[in-house]
Design an enzyme around this catalytic site. Sequence first.
Site, PDB file in Angstrom:
ATOM      1  CB  SER A 138      57.468 -21.426  -1.884  1.00 34.34           C
ATOM      2  OG  SER A 138      57.409 -21.449  -0.171  1.00 34.34           O
ATOM      3  CE  LYS A 169      54.090 -23.342  -0.836  1.00 32.10           C
ATOM      4  NZ  LYS A 169      55.374 -23.736  -0.434  1.00 32.10           N
TER       5      LYS A 169
END
Length: 100
Positions: free
Chosen positions: A19, A56
């Site tokens: 990710s 993230k």
Amino acid sequence: MTLVSHPQATFLMRVSGTSMQDAGIGDGDMLVIDRAIKPRHGHVVVAVVDGEYTVKYLHHRAGRVRLKAANPTFPDIIPKDGQTIEVWGVVTSCIKRFIT
């Protein structure tokens, strides 16, 4: 330059997944995480969402928080009603291994 500014608050964590690949963080990389740094908008963070750790970008604007991946195939994580996102620490470095 040092990888560890706050030894008592610094942890290493191995990444699993893709990710954050467009930020240069790949599957199997080792992250240096500093829990003494106050997380700010734009930092790469380790967060806990529903008991699961995730890495993230922290997006914090107008009192709203979201977690953004550095891979367009992953959706943003936006807290739902009653859900909280706990920012566990700020990623300060990524260590890659070239020879196995």
